[in-house]
Write an enzyme that holds these catalytic residues in place. Structure first.
Site, PDB file in Angstrom:
ATOM      1  CG  ASP A 177     -16.975  10.878 -11.637  1.00 13.88           C
ATOM      2  OD1 ASP A 177     -17.921  11.574 -11.191  1.00 13.88           O
ATOM      3  OD2 ASP A 177     -17.133   9.787 -12.228  1.00 13.88           O
ATOM      4  CG  ASP A 192     -19.648   7.562  -9.809  1.00 13.28           C
ATOM      5  OD1 ASP A 192     -19.493   6.317  -9.811  1.00 13.28           O
ATOM      6  OD2 ASP A 192     -18.692   8.377  -9.955  1.00 13.28           O
ATOM      7  CG  ASP A 198     -14.858   6.802 -13.930  1.00  9.80           C
ATOM      8  OD1 ASP A 198     -15.946   7.336 -13.638  1.00  9.80           O
ATOM      9  OD2 ASP A 198     -14.073   7.241 -14.794  1.00  9.80           O
ATOM     10  CG  ASP A 213      -1.833  -2.095  -5.566  1.00  9.92           C
ATOM     11  OD1 ASP A 213      -1.754  -0.864  -5.343  1.00  9.92           O
ATOM     12  OD2 ASP A 213      -1.332  -2.972  -4.840  1.00  9.92           O
ATOM     13  CG  ASP A 249      -1.096  -4.196  -0.379  1.00 12.52           C
ATOM     14  OD1 ASP A 249      -1.751  -4.782   0.504  1.00 12.52           O
ATOM     15  OD2 ASP A 249      -0.830  -2.991  -0.359  1.00 12.52           O
ATOM     16  CD  GLU A 261       2.873  -1.436   0.949  1.00 15.55           C
ATOM     17  OE1 GLU A 261       2.511  -0.361   1.472  1.00 15.55           O
ATOM     18  OE2 GLU A 261       2.130  -2.447   0.890  1.00 15.55           O
ATOM     19  CG  HIS A 308      -2.332   4.537  -1.631  1.00 13.99           C
ATOM     20  ND1 HIS A 308      -1.115   4.054  -2.092  1.00 13.99           N
ATOM     21  CD2 HIS A 308      -2.886   3.521  -0.947  1.00 13.99           C
ATOM     22  CE1 HIS A 308      -0.983   2.800  -1.714  1.00 13.99           C
ATOM     23  NE2 HIS A 308      -2.044   2.449  -1.007  1.00 13.99           N
ATOM     24  CG  ASP A 309      -0.834   3.371   2.208  1.00 12.01           C
ATOM     25  OD1 ASP A 309      -0.209   2.326   1.925  1.00 12.01           O
ATOM     26  OD2 ASP A 309      -2.057   3.496   2.114  1.00 12.01           O
TER      27      ASP A 309
HETATM   28  O1  TEU Z   1      -0.120  -0.656   3.008  1.00 14.39           O
HETATM   29  C1  TEU Z   1       0.608  -1.365   3.923  1.00 14.39           C
HETATM   30  C2  TEU Z   1       1.126  -0.498   4.963  1.00 14.39           C
HETATM   31  O2  TEU Z   1       2.161  -0.680   5.422  1.00 14.39           O
HETATM   32  C3  TEU Z   1       0.300   0.605   5.345  1.00 14.39           C
HETATM   33  O3  TEU Z   1      -0.816   0.147   5.908  1.00 14.39           O
HETATM   34  C4  TEU Z   1       0.977   1.449   6.322  1.00 14.39           C
HETATM   35  O4  TEU Z   1       1.336   0.793   7.412  1.00 14.39           O
HETATM   36  C5  TEU Z   1       0.087   2.477   6.759  1.00 14.39           C
HETATM   37  O5  TEU Z   1      -0.743   2.818   5.777  1.00 14.39           O
HETATM   38  C6  TEU Z   1       0.891   3.652   7.077  1.00 14.39           C
HETATM   39  O6  TEU Z   1       0.007   4.538   7.572  1.00 14.39           O
HETATM   40  C7  TEU Z   1      -0.713  -1.421   1.988  1.00 14.39           C
HETATM   41  C8  TEU Z   1      -1.524  -0.500   1.106  1.00 14.39           C
HETATM   42  O7  TEU Z   1      -0.663   0.433   0.519  1.00 14.39           O
HETATM   43  C9  TEU Z   1      -2.551   0.163   1.991  1.00 14.39           C
HETATM   44  O8  TEU Z   1      -3.280   1.152   1.307  1.00 14.39           O
HETATM   45  C10 TEU Z   1      -3.487  -0.912   2.500  1.00 14.39           C
HETATM   46  O9  TEU Z   1      -4.370  -0.331   3.412  1.00 14.39           O
HETATM   47  C11 TEU Z   1      -2.700  -2.021   3.199  1.00 14.39           C
HETATM   48  O10 TEU Z   1      -1.546  -2.425   2.494  1.00 14.39           O
HETATM   49  C12 TEU Z   1      -3.552  -3.259   3.294  1.00 14.39           C
HETATM   50  O11 TEU Z   1      -3.784  -3.765   2.011  1.00 14.39           O
END
Ligand code: TEU
Length: 584
Positions: free
Chosen positions: A39, A43, A47, A116, A224, A283, A355-356
């Protein structure tokens, strides 16, 4: 993006000598999740000016490409993966001027910027969707998937959804629009309606947007859920899942009938003729090795690489919230299959987390006694595979999962929705909380730990997501100051990929595939062979049964995560990884 350079000799018929070297074979990509990176205005939310502030840190790490998770205008229902304006920056993250400055300053340090691209769906607040839902006769009605209620059922009645598909974020994949009495498809949240790629107007609008960003200096796209854009028509019911009222619709939208046609068209309309060395990574949940060969074969001009999900599903039972122990032999079998499958044609991406996904050291390593050793081991094993490695922010510091106390600590829509749905299906709160603790995406979304100060140097304000309390010990300041840290181990691995062709292009060969604790493989190119041996356990492991063991005893030790192991091939200490090199 080899189209520009793709002259006849770069496309290789089966069985010819190894392919032409591509720039990204020796590149390393760093993923920034802007909300949680740095940040700059107090806030409490990361960013773009915060990213600029940390470019020297990233240059020190040595990465070549920066992948930015979405920074576009968005109601942030799914933290930006729900876009309401593709050609503007969300004020939370900054302005287009901030973005241009980031691109300029990154390029000045030799770092490329990859955006992305989220075009399977938009936000329901995007003007395209606002117009589409305005009336059945809207000129943009067919830009999305609208359907009447199931035959013979009243709109809104349970089960009246056009198909019985489940959304990735729990619940039905269809939402009723009261005003027009029709349902729209959303594979993710109801605020993420799916675009109808069958409509050429939709495709052209997306291509124009992508060209706009490339003209602005962007160096490529992470796409994505791009293998979901082609739906298999007519849309029809799927097999009802054992754990719930809805069905798995994936057979009707994963790698659909026109997916290769769409990606080749995108390539022609967006990338062809562009000279810059661009990068595209798709992805692709549930993609197979054979499909990945088709997607990443340079001669087919689709994408450079894909994110496959096999290895991040090995500790899932029926679904991601049904956790089960990971078997190392299964992990080796999976990653080995992808190495072999794309050895001749195509190219792999390499990642442990993003991040997932939960944090790598907590999931695949030991985030307690052997956190440092196992974090280095995971980096060594991944970065010496054949493919392009991805480092998720904080992974280079050995950041761990978050010690969530209660279910309302979770902010991620996928976790919040699952908690509610699971309780509705009779699962106990304790049980679900445990599953969330292990598998929630929120484990990856705590702020990056820059120093030991109260908010870890992430913000001078109140962080949108609590900083992990272990930041007092685990932080960039401490890592940079310690030459033997996880950070410097990543830096050395990235240096090795930049300097040593065997790492970028050497053939991969798995060893000891059945060993329950040791992950071992070689990479060889011309006269050189590199051996990687790694102990995925907390016990000493003798390195027995290694082909050519006697030769390796005298080899040069290139890199290790413990003090000098001594001559020969002594047993591996807990979570020890070593890299040897020998010349034939
Ligand atoms: O993720 C797609 C996806 O396969 C994930 O949702 C996955 O199934 C799940 O997170 C596993 O826990 C992409 C992006 O990386 C994700 O952050 C988004 O939420 C999603 O697409 C929708 O845009």
């Amino acid at each position: 993006m080899s189209a520009v350079e793709a002259t006849p000799e770069t496309t290789q018929p089966k069985g010819t000598p190894p392919r032409e070297r591509q720039w990204f074979h020796s590149a390393v990509v760093y993923q920034v999740y802007p909300r949680s990176f740095q940040d700059s205005d107090g806030d409490g939310i990361g960013d773009l000016r915060g990213v600029v502030r940390r470019l020297d840190y990233l240059a020190t790490l040595g990465i070549d490409v920066l992948w930015l998770s979405p920074i576009y205008a968005s109601p942030q229902d799914d933290n930006g993966y729900d876009i309401s304006d593709y050609q503007d920056i969300d004020p939370t993250f900054g302005t287009l001027a901030d973005f241009d400055d980031l691109v300029a300053q990154a390029h000045a340090r030799g770092i490329r910027i990859v955006m992305d691209l989220v075009v399977n769906h938009t936000s329901d607040e995007h003007p395209w969707f606002v117009e589409s839902r305005s009336s059945k006769d809207s000129a943009k009605r067919d830009w999305y998937w609208w359907r009447p209620p199931r035959e013979g059922m009243d709109a809104g009645a349970p089960g009246a959804e056009p198909t019985n598909w489940q959304s990735f974020f729990s619940g039905p994949a269809w939402e009723l629009d009261e005003a027009t009495g029709e349902y729209y498809l959303h594979l993710f949240s109801r605020k993420q309606p799916d675009l109808n790629w069958e409509n050429p107007e939709v495709r052209e609008a997306v291509y124009a947007m992508m060209r706009w960003w490339l003209d602005r200096g962007v160096d490529g796209f992470r796409m994505d859920v791009i293998n979901m854009i082609s739906k298999d028509l007519p849309l029809r019911d799927g097999r009802v899942l054992d754990h719930g009222p809805y069905a798995d619709g994936s057979p009707f939208y994963i790698c659909g009938p026109r997916i290769h046609e769409f990606l080749q068209e995108m390539h022609r309309e967006v990338f062809a003729g562009r000279s810059e060395k661009l990068l595209t990574v798709g992805e692709m949940p549930a993609v197979t090795v054979d499909e990945a060969v088709l997607f990443t074969d340079p001669a087919r001009r689709e994408v450079d690489m894909v994110f496959q999900f096999e290895h991040v599903g090995l500790d899932h039972g029926e679904h991601k919230w049904d956790r089960r122990p990971l078997e190392l032999a299964e992990l080796k079998a999976s990653l080995g299959r992808w190495q072999a499958g794309l050895a001749e044609v195509g190219w792999n991406s390499l990642y442990w987390n993003n991040h997932d996904q939960p944090r790598a050291v907590s999931r695949f390593g030991d985030d307690g006694q052997y956190r440092v050793e196992s974090a280095k081991l995971l980096a060594t094993v991944l970065h010496l595979h054949r493919g392009t490695p991805y480092v998720y922010q904080g992974e280079e510091l050995g950041m761990t999962n978050v010690p969530f106390a209660a279910h309302d600590d979770f902010l991620d829509i996928e976790s919040v929705n699952y908690y509610r749905a699971a309780l509705g299906l009779g699962r106990s709160p304790e049980d679900v909380l445990e599953a969330l603790r292990e598998g929630s995406r929120d484990n990856a979304r705590s702020p990056v730990q820059w120093d030991a100060s109260p908010h870890a140097g992430f913000t001078t304000g109140e962080p949108w997501f609590p900083v992990n309390p272990n930041h007092a010990e685990i932080n960039a300041d401490a890592e940079l100051a310690d030459p033997d840290s996880v950070f410097h181990h990543y830096r050395r691995l990235i240096e090795l990929r930049h300097s040593d062709p065997v790492v970028a292009d050497g053939d991969f060969h798995m060893l000891l595939p059945e060993h329950p604790s040791i992950y071992a493989f070689t990479r060889s190119l011309d006269t050189q062979t590199v051996l990687v041996v790694a102990n995925f356990s907390g016990d000493d492991q003798p390195v027995d049964g290694l082909p050519g063991e006697e030769d390796w005893g005298a080899a040069e030790l290139v890199l290790g995560n413990y003090p000098e192991p001594g001559a020969g091939l002594p047993p591996l200490r807990p979570w020890e990884a070593r890299v040897y090199r020998r010349r034939a």
